[in-house]
Write a protein that holds these residues in place. Structure first.
Motif, PDB file in Angstrom:
ATOM      1  N   LEU A  19       6.877  -0.046   9.751  1.00 22.26           N
ATOM      2  CA  LEU A  19       8.270   0.387   9.856  1.00 22.26           C
ATOM      3  C   LEU A  19       9.065  -0.023   8.619  1.00 22.26           C
ATOM      4  O   LEU A  19       9.850   0.758   8.073  1.00 22.26           O
ATOM      5  CB  LEU A  19       8.895  -0.207  11.118  1.00 22.26           C
ATOM      6  CG  LEU A  19      10.365   0.115  11.390  1.00 22.26           C
ATOM      7  CD1 LEU A  19      10.550   1.606  11.637  1.00 22.26           C
ATOM      8  CD2 LEU A  19      10.871  -0.683  12.583  1.00 22.26           C
ATOM      9  N   LEU A  20       8.847  -1.248   8.163  1.00 15.52           N
ATOM     10  CA  LEU A  20       9.538  -1.733   6.974  1.00 15.52           C
ATOM     11  C   LEU A  20       9.146  -0.925   5.749  1.00 15.52           C
ATOM     12  O   LEU A  20       9.993  -0.623   4.885  1.00 15.52           O
ATOM     13  CB  LEU A  20       9.210  -3.212   6.755  1.00 15.52           C
ATOM     14  CG  LEU A  20       9.833  -3.874   5.524  1.00 15.52           C
ATOM     15  CD1 LEU A  20      11.359  -3.808   5.592  1.00 15.52           C
ATOM     16  CD2 LEU A  20       9.371  -5.327   5.398  1.00 15.52           C
ATOM     17  N   ALA A  21       7.877  -0.551   5.659  1.00 16.66           N
ATOM     18  CA  ALA A  21       7.429   0.266   4.525  1.00 16.66           C
ATOM     19  C   ALA A  21       8.141   1.609   4.520  1.00 16.66           C
ATOM     20  O   ALA A  21       8.614   2.078   3.477  1.00 16.66           O
ATOM     21  CB  ALA A  21       5.916   0.457   4.595  1.00 16.66           C
ATOM     22  N   GLY A  22       8.235   2.246   5.691  1.00 20.42           N
ATOM     23  CA  GLY A  22       8.935   3.519   5.772  1.00 20.42           C
ATOM     24  C   GLY A  22      10.402   3.384   5.423  1.00 20.42           C
ATOM     25  O   GLY A  22      10.983   4.251   4.752  1.00 20.42           O
ATOM     26  N   THR A  23      11.021   2.297   5.856  1.00 16.15           N
ATOM     27  CA  THR A  23      12.429   2.054   5.544  1.00 16.15           C
ATOM     28  C   THR A  23      12.634   1.874   4.043  1.00 16.15           C
ATOM     29  O   THR A  23      13.576   2.425   3.458  1.00 16.15           O
ATOM     30  CB  THR A  23      12.932   0.817   6.296  1.00 16.15           C
ATOM     31  OG1 THR A  23      12.795   1.025   7.707  1.00 16.15           O
ATOM     32  CG2 THR A  23      14.391   0.546   5.978  1.00 16.15           C
ATOM     33  N   CYS A  24      11.766   1.100   3.404  1.00 11.89           N
ATOM     34  CA  CYS A  24      11.888   0.869   1.959  1.00 11.89           C
ATOM     35  C   CYS A  24      11.782   2.173   1.183  1.00 11.89           C
ATOM     36  O   CYS A  24      12.566   2.408   0.242  1.00 11.89           O
ATOM     37  CB  CYS A  24      10.811  -0.108   1.494  1.00 11.89           C
ATOM     38  SG  CYS A  24      11.052  -1.806   2.072  1.00 11.89           S
ATOM     39  N   LEU A  25      10.836   3.032   1.572  1.00 12.57           N
ATOM     40  CA  LEU A  25      10.689   4.308   0.876  1.00 12.57           C
ATOM     41  C   LEU A  25      11.923   5.179   1.072  1.00 12.57           C
ATOM     42  O   LEU A  25      12.389   5.844   0.134  1.00 12.57           O
ATOM     43  CB  LEU A  25       9.438   5.033   1.377  1.00 12.57           C
ATOM     44  CG  LEU A  25       8.092   4.397   1.011  1.00 12.57           C
ATOM     45  CD1 LEU A  25       6.953   5.214   1.588  1.00 12.57           C
ATOM     46  CD2 LEU A  25       7.946   4.274  -0.495  1.00 12.57           C
ATOM     47  N   ARG A  63       0.834  -1.208   0.000  1.00  9.33           N
ATOM     48  CA  ARG A  63       0.000   0.000   0.000  1.00  9.33           C
ATOM     49  C   ARG A  63       0.863   1.250   0.000  1.00  9.33           C
ATOM     50  O   ARG A  63       0.613   2.195  -0.753  1.00  9.33           O
ATOM     51  CB  ARG A  63      -0.919  -0.016   1.221  1.00  9.33           C
ATOM     52  CG  ARG A  63      -1.723   1.267   1.423  1.00  9.33           C
ATOM     53  CD  ARG A  63      -2.679   1.127   2.599  1.00  9.33           C
ATOM     54  NE  ARG A  63      -3.417   2.356   2.822  1.00  9.33           N
ATOM     55  CZ  ARG A  63      -3.091   3.278   3.726  1.00  9.33           C
ATOM     56  NH1 ARG A  63      -2.009   3.080   4.486  1.00  9.33           N
ATOM     57  NH2 ARG A  63      -3.806   4.370   3.891  1.00  9.33           N
ATOM     58  N   GLU A  64       1.891   1.271   0.869  1.00 10.87           N
ATOM     59  CA  GLU A  64       2.753   2.454   0.950  1.00 10.87           C
ATOM     60  C   GLU A  64       3.547   2.649  -0.339  1.00 10.87           C
ATOM     61  O   GLU A  64       3.698   3.779  -0.827  1.00 10.87           O
ATOM     62  CB  GLU A  64       3.700   2.328   2.136  1.00 10.87           C
ATOM     63  CG  GLU A  64       3.002   2.278   3.492  1.00 10.87           C
ATOM     64  CD  GLU A  64       2.219   3.536   3.791  1.00 10.87           C
ATOM     65  OE1 GLU A  64       2.655   4.629   3.357  1.00 10.87           O
ATOM     66  OE2 GLU A  64       1.169   3.452   4.439  1.00 10.87           O
ATOM     67  N   LEU A  65       4.066   1.566  -0.908  1.00 12.22           N
ATOM     68  CA  LEU A  65       4.836   1.675  -2.144  1.00 12.22           C
ATOM     69  C   LEU A  65       3.957   2.112  -3.311  1.00 12.22           C
ATOM     70  O   LEU A  65       4.376   2.930  -4.139  1.00 12.22           O
ATOM     71  CB  LEU A  65       5.512   0.336  -2.463  1.00 12.22           C
ATOM     72  CG  LEU A  65       6.642  -0.088  -1.524  1.00 12.22           C
ATOM     73  CD1 LEU A  65       7.160  -1.466  -1.907  1.00 12.22           C
ATOM     74  CD2 LEU A  65       7.784   0.925  -1.556  1.00 12.22           C
TER      75      LEU A  65
END
Length: 281
Positions: free
Chosen positions: A127-133, A28-30
């Motif tokens: 947290l992982l989504a924020g890190t990937c971005l 969703r975040e990506l």
């Protein structure tokens, strides 16, 4: 009259369940990021402005002495790169926090936190989504810096990517923790200014710490040494030249864990804002 028996559907195994949740939250975040190409440009404008303008204007002002991790004199733009990578991660961490506050006001967080998974897993996926971005944006900036003549040895690139990911995770965890205590979107701008600018400027992102010591600003020097952002930048700076600093890595990993645990506590329905807000709506 014969009643048809209902056969219960077995729940999927935990790994399958976790994979589906990971795909939903991170995907969703990506997808939101990829649907907004201008978001990448706006995220890179600030560090690129510093990189192009300030590196030219201050090249002869901030002389970088031969201090660890450097073994020779370097250009100021090469010194700035780790700090500006940290800037990208810092601002994206705060952007992730803003996203969490927005989702809470819109009711999305209520749906997410009532999913049949442990709360820790769901927050870890955020947290992982924020890190990937953050890492995606940092890689793009690093490529631009490379095009402007900042050399990154290919042998040092894996270590640098790990340092970037760890620093981005720590700052994303900081944003996750702040999202617990920022109650409304209107309060977020003040919180960002209160957190971002002191962390960024009281650090070696733009100038080496020995400059503070040389000028006699001891209190600023001590604040910079206790600043977690300082150690995120230093971990990347050492990794960029193929070296390792145990102190900075320890601080980055330790602070990342502390920030994430604090976020877990804040989102706990028995103690955190969920209890106060009546279910996270």
């Amino acid at each position: 009259m014969q009643v048809a028996s209902v056969i219960p559907i077995a729940a999927p195994p935990l790994p399958v369940h976790l994979l589906r949740a990971l795909r939903a939250v991170v995907g969703r975040e990506l997808n939101r990021f990829l649907r907004q190409p201008t978001r990448l440009g706006s995220a890179l404008v600030r560090p690129l402005l510093w990189f192009v303008v300030f590196s030219a204007g201050f090249n002869n002002v901030f002389g970088v002495a031969i201090v660890p991790p450097y073994e020779t004199y370097i250009e100021y733009k090469a010194y700035m790169v780790p700090g500006l990578l940290g800037m990208v991660a810092l601002f994206n961490g705060m952007q992730s926090s803003l996203s969490m506050v927005y989702d809470r006001e819109m009711g999305v967080m209520r749906l997410l936190l009532t999913a049949p998974l442990a709360r820790g897993w769901l927050l870890a996926f955020k947290l992982l989504a924020g890190t990937c971005l953050s890492v995606l944006q940092m890689v793009v900036f690093l490529a631009i810096a490379w095009a402007f003549g900042v050399e990154v040895p290919l042998t040092n690139l894996p270590g640098l990517l790990v340092a970037m990911a760890c620093g981005a995770t720590m700052l994303a965890a900081l944003g996750l923790m702040l999202s617990v205590y920022v109650k409304q979107l209107e309060n977020f701008a003040g919180t960002m200014n209160f957190v971002i600018f002191p962390m960024f400027f009281i650090s070696p992102a733009l100038y080496p710490l020995w400059k503070l010591e040389e000028s006699g600003a001891w209190w600023l020097l001590h604040l910079a040494e206790w600043n977690p952002f300082t150690h995120a930048v230093e971990a990347m700076r050492y990794a960029l030249v193929g070296q390792f600093t145990a102190l900075s890595w320890s601080v980055v990993v330790g602070c990342g864990v502390v920030f994430f645990v604090a976020a877990l506590w804040g989102y706990d329905p028995q103690r955190g804002w969920v209890k106060t807000k009546g279910g996270g709506g």
